[in-house]
Enzyme design. Structure first.
Site, PDB file in Angstrom:
ATOM      1  NE  ARG A 154      -1.449  -1.895   3.476  1.00 41.98           N
ATOM      2  CZ  ARG A 154      -1.650  -2.229   4.744  1.00 41.98           C
ATOM      3  NH1 ARG A 154      -2.850  -2.093   5.267  1.00 41.98           N
ATOM      4  NH2 ARG A 154      -0.657  -2.673   5.492  1.00 41.98           N
ATOM      5  CB  ILE A 155       3.657   2.458   2.112  1.00 44.51           C
ATOM      6  CG1 ILE A 155       2.833   2.451   3.408  1.00 44.51           C
ATOM      7  CG2 ILE A 155       4.612   3.638   2.103  1.00 44.51           C
ATOM      8  CD1 ILE A 155       3.664   2.309   4.666  1.00 44.51           C
ATOM      9  NE  ARG A 236       9.407  -1.459  11.606  1.00 43.90           N
ATOM     10  CZ  ARG A 236       8.515  -0.520  11.347  1.00 43.90           C
ATOM     11  NH1 ARG A 236       8.839   0.469  10.521  1.00 43.90           N
ATOM     12  NH2 ARG A 236       7.312  -0.553  11.895  1.00 43.90           N
ATOM     13  CG  ASP A 259      11.877   8.023   9.345  1.00 42.28           C
ATOM     14  OD1 ASP A 259      12.250   9.001  10.021  1.00 42.28           O
ATOM     15  OD2 ASP A 259      10.754   7.493   9.489  1.00 42.28           O
ATOM     16  CD  GLU A 264      14.119   3.314  15.014  1.00 40.39           C
ATOM     17  OE1 GLU A 264      12.954   3.389  15.479  1.00 40.39           O
ATOM     18  OE2 GLU A 264      14.348   3.250  13.798  1.00 40.39           O
ATOM     19  CG  HIS A 284      10.923   5.196  13.218  1.00 43.34           C
ATOM     20  ND1 HIS A 284      11.173   3.930  13.676  1.00 43.34           N
ATOM     21  CD2 HIS A 284       9.888   5.067  12.350  1.00 43.34           C
ATOM     22  CE1 HIS A 284      10.331   3.074  13.123  1.00 43.34           C
ATOM     23  NE2 HIS A 284       9.532   3.758  12.315  1.00 43.34           N
TER      24      HIS A 284
END
Length: 322
Positions: A154-155, A236, A259, A264, A284
């Protein structure tokens, strides 16, 4: 219910319309990250429901065994950070709306922002202007260049639409199943993996991190990218084999806009992905917008209310409820 919200770093959720859905509950919001399971357990020991900010905190057996009152974990999207078996053993229900028909437009927009900012040298130009030296160099245009999207979800499709509006050529690479779907939809699929990397001016990763996709982008893939190309990763960090991107960047041959990171929050200011001039890093924030948060947490809070009403929804381990 006693609801504890983890990792709301800027105390944002209280300001959103969806927060009103928790009016009937006793809510505690934690605004700083606690990675140690024992110290985290001490914080949330009274919690009956935990709300997670995506994958910011790992939920494992070492945490759950110290939370005797916990009955529900409510979150949204994929859950590689949650030990579902441990939840089931502790009779903790995991509810997560997988939003199968809704892409994260915020993440797609951020991908486009990174591409534009990198090609037009926006951070460098801003720094130069603020330093009183006016322009600092010459950027590049995107129109006519080729965007390679690794993944056909979708992205990636949303990013493709944005890129085409800018006049870019778009091609895809994905799993065999993804390539078959892309071909059936009539979009351009690269002839082979090597051709995908060698003919893309910009390569952007849009693949879910699973055991079978960990390290899927190799040193050979990055070596195949033509000089001065841009690699973008808003998905990721684990999709790229360990150390591979850092090593390729050190050669001063390609650019990167990232990103996501192996660790993290990343606070090591000496990390090569933060210090190298060929890298545009962001912390992120692909999905971090007020609009996206209100959308996501509206679903998450609905799951809490449904559980409280005795009719839970979006159950990942329904055997707990049964």
């Amino acid at each position: 219910m006693k609801v504890h919200i983890l990792d709301d770093w800027f105390d944002t959720l209280r300001t959103l319309p969806c927060f009103a859905k928790l009016a009937a509950h006793e809510v505690t919001v934690w605004t700083n990250h606690e990675p140690d399971p024992e110290r985290l357990a001490a914080r949330v020991r009274q919690a009956e429901a935990l709300v997670l900010f995506r994958e910011r905190t790992r939920i494992g057996a070492d945490l759950l065994e110290h939370l005797p009152d916990l009955r529900l974990i409510s979150q949204r999207s994929v859950y590689p950070h949650v030990d579902v078996d441990a939840c089931t053993r502790r009779n903790v229900l995991l509810c997560s709306n997988m939003h199968s028909d809704t892409p994260s437009y915020a993440a797609a927009e951020h991908t486009l922002a990174l591409i534009l900012a990198s090609y037009r040298q926006i951070p460098q130009q801003v720094a130069s202007l603020r330093a009183g030296t006016w322009q600092s160099g010459v950027g590049r245009s995107l129109r006519g260049r080729t965007l390679g999207l690794y993944g056909y979800g979708r992205i990636a499709k949303a990013v493709a639409g944005y890129a085409e509006a800018l006049g870019m050529q778009v091609q895809f690479w994905a799993s065999p199943e993804g390539r078959a779907r892309a071909a059936a939809d009539g979009v351009i699929v690269a002839a082979n993996r090597e051709a995908f990397f060698t003919t893309s001016d910009v390569v952007s990763l849009h693949v879910r991190l699973k055991p079978e996709t960990k390290g899927i982008v190799t040193a050979a893939d990055l070596a195949a990218i033509q000089a001065r190309s841009l690699l973008v990763n808003t998905s990721r960090s684990g999709l790229i084999a360990p150390g591979v991107l850092e090593a390729e960047i050190a050669r001063n041959r390609i650019f990167a806009a990232v990103d996501v990171f192996d660790s993290e929050p990343l606070t090591d200011t000496t990390h090569p992905l933060l210090t190298h001039p060929n890298v545009l890093p962001t912390p992120h924030i692909g999905y971090v917008t007020e609009d996206e948060f209100d959308l996501q947490f509206s679903d998450i809070f609905d799951q809490i209310n449904a559980y409280a009403d005795g009719a839970p929804i979006n159950m990942i381990n329904p055997e707990v409820w049964g």
